[in-house]
Design a protein around this motif. Structure first.
Motif, mmCIF file in Angstrom:
data_model
loop_
_atom_site.group_PDB
_atom_site.id
_atom_site.type_symbol
_atom_site.label_atom_id
_atom_site.label_comp_id
_atom_site.label_asym_id
_atom_site.label_seq_id
_atom_site.Cartn_x
_atom_site.Cartn_y
_atom_site.Cartn_z
ATOM 1 N N ASP A 222 47.221 39.502 29.185
ATOM 2 C CA ASP A 222 46.213 38.443 29.179
ATOM 3 C C ASP A 222 45.662 38.157 30.573
ATOM 4 O O ASP A 222 44.680 37.425 30.716
ATOM 5 C CB ASP A 222 46.803 37.147 28.601
ATOM 6 N N VAL A 223 46.300 38.702 31.594
ATOM 7 C CA VAL A 223 45.882 38.470 32.977
ATOM 8 C C VAL A 223 45.170 39.709 33.516
ATOM 9 O O VAL A 223 45.699 40.816 33.432
ATOM 10 C CB VAL A 223 47.089 38.128 33.878
ATOM 11 N N LEU A 224 43.973 39.512 34.032
ATOM 12 C CA LEU A 224 43.226 40.606 34.650
ATOM 13 C C LEU A 224 43.564 40.712 36.132
ATOM 14 O O LEU A 224 43.633 39.694 36.825
ATOM 15 C CB LEU A 224 41.721 40.388 34.491
ATOM 16 N N VAL A 225 43.772 41.920 36.602
ATOM 17 C CA VAL A 225 43.973 42.169 38.030
ATOM 18 C C VAL A 225 42.952 43.207 38.482
ATOM 19 O O VAL A 225 42.441 43.986 37.674
ATOM 20 C CB VAL A 225 45.406 42.661 38.328
ATOM 21 N N LEU A 226 42.660 43.199 39.761
ATOM 22 C CA LEU A 226 41.695 44.158 40.295
ATOM 23 C C LEU A 226 42.278 45.570 40.281
ATOM 24 O O LEU A 226 43.475 45.771 40.489
ATOM 25 C CB LEU A 226 41.322 43.793 41.729
ATOM 26 N N LYS A 227 41.416 46.531 40.045
ATOM 27 C CA LYS A 227 41.825 47.921 40.171
ATOM 28 C C LYS A 227 42.161 48.219 41.636
ATOM 29 O O LYS A 227 41.671 47.558 42.545
ATOM 30 C CB LYS A 227 40.706 48.840 39.683
ATOM 31 N N THR A 228 42.983 49.215 41.837
ATOM 32 C CA THR A 228 43.502 49.486 43.173
ATOM 33 C C THR A 228 42.395 49.714 44.199
ATOM 34 O O THR A 228 42.418 49.147 45.299
ATOM 35 C CB THR A 228 44.426 50.716 43.143
ATOM 36 N N HIS A 229 41.404 50.534 43.864
ATOM 37 C CA HIS A 229 40.354 50.824 44.848
ATOM 38 C C HIS A 229 39.457 49.609 45.091
ATOM 39 O O HIS A 229 38.887 49.469 46.175
ATOM 40 C CB HIS A 229 39.523 52.030 44.407
ATOM 41 N N ILE A 230 39.376 48.698 44.112
ATOM 42 C CA ILE A 230 38.607 47.471 44.325
ATOM 43 C C ILE A 230 39.390 46.513 45.217
ATOM 44 O O ILE A 230 38.826 45.821 46.073
ATOM 45 C CB ILE A 230 38.262 46.797 42.981
ATOM 46 N N ASN A 231 40.712 46.463 45.037
ATOM 47 C CA ASN A 231 41.566 45.694 45.944
ATOM 48 C C ASN A 231 41.360 46.156 47.382
ATOM 49 O O ASN A 231 41.237 45.353 48.310
ATOM 50 C CB ASN A 231 43.040 45.875 45.562
#
Length: 320
Positions: A222-231
């Motif tokens: 249910d929690v969205l996290v940024l993709k690695t390359h966007i981080n």
């Protein structure tokens, strides 16, 4: 001095039981510490070169960033690039851990107790968290700086304990806090702008482009996290922006930390005196901003490792 991703998880939502809340802080402490250590180890060679350039080391002062990176292994061996990293690890684990936990705490405090919300509370919480972490770990940073400034064949200290004894004997306890004031002055805008910029980019990205930039967290779909390359991209932008604004104070801090190691230490007794001396002696590009290009080079791999490790640790330790 590098800031990782702002945690979007509130301790109050981790669990309703006191025991689990205690475990939340322990897990958060470990996650921040591990992320900090991984990030700093990745860029340790660049940090060593930065200290040598900022302190105007007589062995390397005639060289630029890339030529110094090439010259250190030739003169001191490959491990010369990691000189002082042991002291850095002792410092960076609690530094990263304290910074993350303090950011969450200050953000909640500002929101619930003071009534400040939106982007401004992220800026203020980041500034206060950075300063809190610095105050708690500053003596270790001084020790690390003096070890890293040494050059093979011209050693003054044999290790962490020797630096500690020498500072106590020659400078007293005040020696451990040389340069603290410019560090705090520089940390406030640096940490605040870093948290603010990254947090803003992250929230805007996940809000407007959730499918393109985000992915579900492995421990909580249910929690969205940024993709690695966007981080990596968001962290790099945040770090570069914050570093440019606060870099002259970082130069002043390093010169004050090095203290009696420098022949002109008597001219670096306060932040203002140090900035004035560096400007008059070396100018803006070769003085106040000497080594800044190295910081830009450091920014991408440092933030990439910090964000990737912290996001990974949050999922492993169920912080989402």
């Amino acid at each position: 001095m590098d800031v990782a991703a702002a945690s979007s998880t509130s301790p109050a939502t981790a669990s309703s039981s006191p025991t689990n809340r205690d475990y939340y802080w322990i897990r958060s402490f470990v996650a921040g510490g591990v992320a900090g250590c991984c990030a700093k180890t990745t860029i340790a060679p660049l940090d060593r070169v930065k200290i040598l350039l900022q302190g105007q080391s007589p062995h390397y002062r005639h060289l630029g960033v890339f030529s110094t990176i090439a010259a250190v292994p030739k003169k001191e061996g490959i491990l010369g690039l990691y000189k002082g990293n042991g002291a850095m690890m002792v410092r960076i684990f609690p530094y990263g851990a304290i910074q993350f936990m303090a950011f969450d705490k200050y953000k909640t405090l500002l929101n619930k107790k003071v009534g400040i919300s939106g982007h401004i509370h992220r800026l203020m919480a980041g500034s206060m968290a950075g300063m809190t972490a610095v105050i708690c770990t500053y003596p270790l940073d001084v020790i690390r700086a003096r070890l890293a400034f040494q050059v093979t064949g011209d050693h003054r200290y044999s290790g962490i304990a020797d630096v500690f004894r020498s500072i106590i004997h020659k400078e007293g306890m005040r020696g451990f806090y040389r340069g603290l004031s410019p560090t705090l002055i520089g940390m406030a805008p640096y940490a605040g702008l870093s948290f603010f910029t990254f947090g803003t980019l992250k929230s805007l990205g996940l809000k407007h482009f959730p499918e393109q930039l985000g992915r579900p967290s492995s421990d909580n779909p249910d929690v969205l996290v940024l993709k690695t390359h966007i981080n990596l991209l968001c962290g790099g932008v945040a770090g570069a922006f914050a570093q440019t604004a606060s870099y002259p104070l970082d130069v002043a801090r390093r010169r004050m930390q090095l203290g009696t190691v420098l022949p002109d230490s008597d001219k670096c007794g306060s932040p203002i005196k140090t900035l004035k001396f560096v400007y008059q002696q070396y100018g803006i590009r070769r003085g106040l901003y000497r080594g800044l290009s190295l910081n830009y080079i450091r920014c991408v791999p440092s933030q990439a490792m910090a964000f990737t490790t912290y996001e990974f640790m949050k999922q492993v330790l169920h912080l989402n």
